[in-house]
Design a protein around this motif. Structure first.
Motif, PDB file in Angstrom:
ATOM      1  N   TYR A  83      99.291  36.500 -53.570  1.00 35.80           N
ATOM      2  CA  TYR A  83      99.899  37.496 -52.680  1.00 35.80           C
ATOM      3  C   TYR A  83     100.453  36.823 -51.420  1.00 35.80           C
ATOM      4  CZ  TYR A  83     100.301  41.882 -50.077  1.00 35.80           C
ATOM      5  OH  TYR A  83     100.768  42.956 -49.361  1.00 35.80           O
ATOM      6  N   ALA A  84      99.655  35.924 -50.838  1.00 33.67           N
ATOM      7  CA  ALA A  84     100.073  35.225 -49.624  1.00 33.67           C
ATOM      8  C   ALA A  84     101.289  34.335 -49.905  1.00 33.67           C
ATOM      9  CB  ALA A  84      98.915  34.396 -49.065  1.00 33.67           C
ATOM     10  N   CYS A  85     101.289  33.654 -51.041  1.00 37.32           N
ATOM     11  CA  CYS A  85     102.430  32.789 -51.388  1.00 37.32           C
ATOM     12  C   CYS A  85     103.700  33.618 -51.566  1.00 37.32           C
ATOM     13  CB  CYS A  85     102.126  32.003 -52.661  1.00 37.32           C
ATOM     14  SG  CYS A  85     100.909  30.691 -52.431  1.00 37.32           S
ATOM     15  N   LYS A  86     103.582  34.756 -52.225  1.00 36.73           N
ATOM     16  CA  LYS A  86     104.740  35.636 -52.447  1.00 36.73           C
ATOM     17  C   LYS A  86     105.349  36.079 -51.117  1.00 36.73           C
ATOM     18  CE  LYS A  86     105.941  40.176 -54.109  1.00 36.73           C
ATOM     19  NZ  LYS A  86     105.421  41.504 -54.338  1.00 36.73           N
ATOM     20  N   HIS A  87     104.508  36.486 -50.169  1.00 33.90           N
ATOM     21  CA  HIS A  87     105.018  36.995 -48.903  1.00 33.90           C
ATOM     22  C   HIS A  87     105.406  35.878 -47.938  1.00 33.90           C
ATOM     23  CE1 HIS A  87     103.372  40.632 -50.635  1.00 33.90           C
ATOM     24  NE2 HIS A  87     104.357  41.208 -49.978  1.00 33.90           N
ATOM     25  N   SER A  88     104.819  34.717 -48.108  1.00 32.98           N
ATOM     26  CA  SER A  88     105.250  33.565 -47.323  1.00 32.98           C
ATOM     27  C   SER A  88     106.687  33.198 -47.696  1.00 32.98           C
ATOM     28  CB  SER A  88     104.315  32.379 -47.581  1.00 32.98           C
ATOM     29  OG  SER A  88     104.757  31.237 -46.912  1.00 32.98           O
ATOM     30  N   LYS A  89     106.974  33.216 -48.990  1.00 29.03           N
ATOM     31  CA  LYS A  89     108.325  32.939 -49.477  1.00 29.03           C
ATOM     32  C   LYS A  89     109.310  33.993 -48.974  1.00 29.03           C
ATOM     33  CE  LYS A  89     111.333  31.090 -52.407  1.00 29.03           C
ATOM     34  NZ  LYS A  89     112.027  29.883 -52.089  1.00 29.03           N
ATOM     35  N   ALA A  90     108.907  35.267 -49.009  1.00 27.82           N
ATOM     36  CA  ALA A  90     109.774  36.349 -48.537  1.00 27.82           C
ATOM     37  C   ALA A  90     110.033  36.241 -47.038  1.00 27.82           C
ATOM     38  CB  ALA A  90     109.151  37.704 -48.854  1.00 27.82           C
ATOM     39  N   CYS A 146     107.724  28.021 -46.923  1.00 26.33           N
ATOM     40  CA  CYS A 146     107.434  27.367 -48.200  1.00 26.33           C
ATOM     41  C   CYS A 146     106.524  28.243 -49.045  1.00 26.33           C
ATOM     42  CB  CYS A 146     106.768  26.018 -47.935  1.00 26.33           C
ATOM     43  SG  CYS A 146     106.254  25.163 -49.440  1.00 26.33           S
ATOM     44  N   LEU A 147     106.822  28.340 -50.317  1.00 20.52           N
ATOM     45  CA  LEU A 147     106.074  29.172 -51.248  1.00 20.52           C
ATOM     46  C   LEU A 147     104.586  28.814 -51.274  1.00 20.52           C
ATOM     47  CD1 LEU A 147     106.039  31.208 -53.673  1.00 20.52           C
ATOM     48  CD2 LEU A 147     106.455  29.229 -55.122  1.00 20.52           C
ATOM     49  N   CYS A 149      92.857  39.102 -46.584  1.00 15.25           N
ATOM     50  CA  CYS A 149      93.737  39.877 -47.477  1.00 15.25           C
ATOM     51  C   CYS A 149      94.300  41.109 -46.751  1.00 15.25           C
ATOM     52  CB  CYS A 149      93.049  40.248 -48.781  1.00 15.25           C
ATOM     53  SG  CYS A 149      91.532  41.147 -48.629  1.00 15.25           S
ATOM     54  N   CYS A 150      93.515  41.731 -45.878  1.00 23.61           N
ATOM     55  CA  CYS A 150      94.036  42.861 -45.094  1.00 23.61           C
ATOM     56  C   CYS A 150      95.109  42.383 -44.116  1.00 23.61           C
ATOM     57  CB  CYS A 150      92.913  43.549 -44.328  1.00 23.61           C
ATOM     58  SG  CYS A 150      91.742  44.406 -45.383  1.00 23.61           S
ATOM     59  N   SER A 151      94.918  41.189 -43.583  1.00 23.21           N
ATOM     60  CA  SER A 151      95.907  40.608 -42.672  1.00 23.21           C
ATOM     61  C   SER A 151      97.235  40.381 -43.386  1.00 23.21           C
ATOM     62  CB  SER A 151      95.362  39.295 -42.109  1.00 23.21           C
ATOM     63  OG  SER A 151      96.314  38.661 -41.310  1.00 23.21           O
ATOM     64  N   TRP A 152      97.180  39.847 -44.616  1.00 24.16           N
ATOM     65  CA  TRP A 152      98.407  39.627 -45.385  1.00 24.16           C
ATOM     66  C   TRP A 152      99.062  40.954 -45.771  1.00 24.16           C
ATOM     67  CZ3 TRP A 152     101.459  35.600 -45.726  1.00 24.16           C
ATOM     68  CH2 TRP A 152     100.939  34.344 -45.430  1.00 24.16           C
ATOM     69  N   CYS A 153      98.261  41.972 -46.045  1.00 24.77           N
ATOM     70  CA  CYS A 153      98.824  43.306 -46.328  1.00 24.77           C
ATOM     71  C   CYS A 153      99.556  43.839 -45.108  1.00 24.77           C
ATOM     72  CB  CYS A 153      97.721  44.285 -46.729  1.00 24.77           C
ATOM     73  SG  CYS A 153      97.172  44.144 -48.422  1.00 24.77           S
ATOM     74  N   GLN A 154      98.977  43.639 -43.933  1.00 23.27           N
ATOM     75  CA  GLN A 154      99.613  44.094 -42.699  1.00 23.27           C
ATOM     76  C   GLN A 154     100.928  43.349 -42.470  1.00 23.27           C
ATOM     77  OE1 GLN A 154      97.559  43.262 -38.968  1.00 23.27           O
ATOM     78  NE2 GLN A 154      98.123  45.297 -38.215  1.00 23.27           N
ATOM     79  N   ILE A 155     100.934  42.053 -42.732  1.00 23.03           N
ATOM     80  CA  ILE A 155     102.157  41.259 -42.604  1.00 23.03           C
ATOM     81  C   ILE A 155     103.223  41.783 -43.564  1.00 23.03           C
ATOM     82  CG2 ILE A 155     103.128  38.981 -43.127  1.00 23.03           C
ATOM     83  CD1 ILE A 155     100.522  37.781 -41.938  1.00 23.03           C
TER      84      ILE A 155
END
Length: 127
Positions: free
Chosen positions: A46-53, A57-58, A102-108
């Motif tokens: 999940y983090a890699c997907k949103h980092s790329k978006a 870097c993926l 994981c909640c932090s990445w959801c918020q991002i």
């Protein structure tokens, strides 16, 4: 002796009509159940997907596995706050990235969807 002249160009400033607060609370990730489940069950993917978006870097979030405080998650929160003009503290970023990753990445992710601001490469060179 020749002297060097240094010219400093003004840096771009993003002005936003949006709020200077996060669009969702840290525990509002359960509003989007499929997204929340993806983040909870496979947070690195999940983090890699949103980092790329986000334009990074993926595989950058995979570096978070090597320490107690996840540096990439914290850096992404700080970067997002600066990019969108969100008022918060480094202390909160550190706490959320460490104990609610994981909640932090959801918020991002929700903030990226809500703001929907395209990424512009400022220092790109024409070839």
């Amino acid at each position: 002796m020749p002297s060097k002249m240094i010219i400093r160009q003004p840096e771009p400033v993003m002005e936003s009509k949006e709020s200077n607060q996060w669009g969702s609370k840290i525990c509002d990730c359960c509003e989007d159940v499929p997204d929340c489940c993806f983040a909870c069950w496979c947070c690195p993917c999940y983090a890699c997907k949103h980092s790329k978006a986000y334009g990074q870097c993926l595989c950058l979030p995979l570096l978070d596995m090597f320490g107690f405080i996840p540096p990439v998650s914290m850096a992404m929160r700080v970067s997002m706050r600066h990019r969108y003009g969100i008022k918060d503290t480094m202390c909160n970023d550190c706490l959320y990235a460490t104990f609610c990753n994981c909640c932090s990445w959801c918020q991002i992710s929700k903030e990226m969807r809500r703001r929907n601001i395209p990424i512009i490469l400022v220092s790109a060179k024409n070839t």
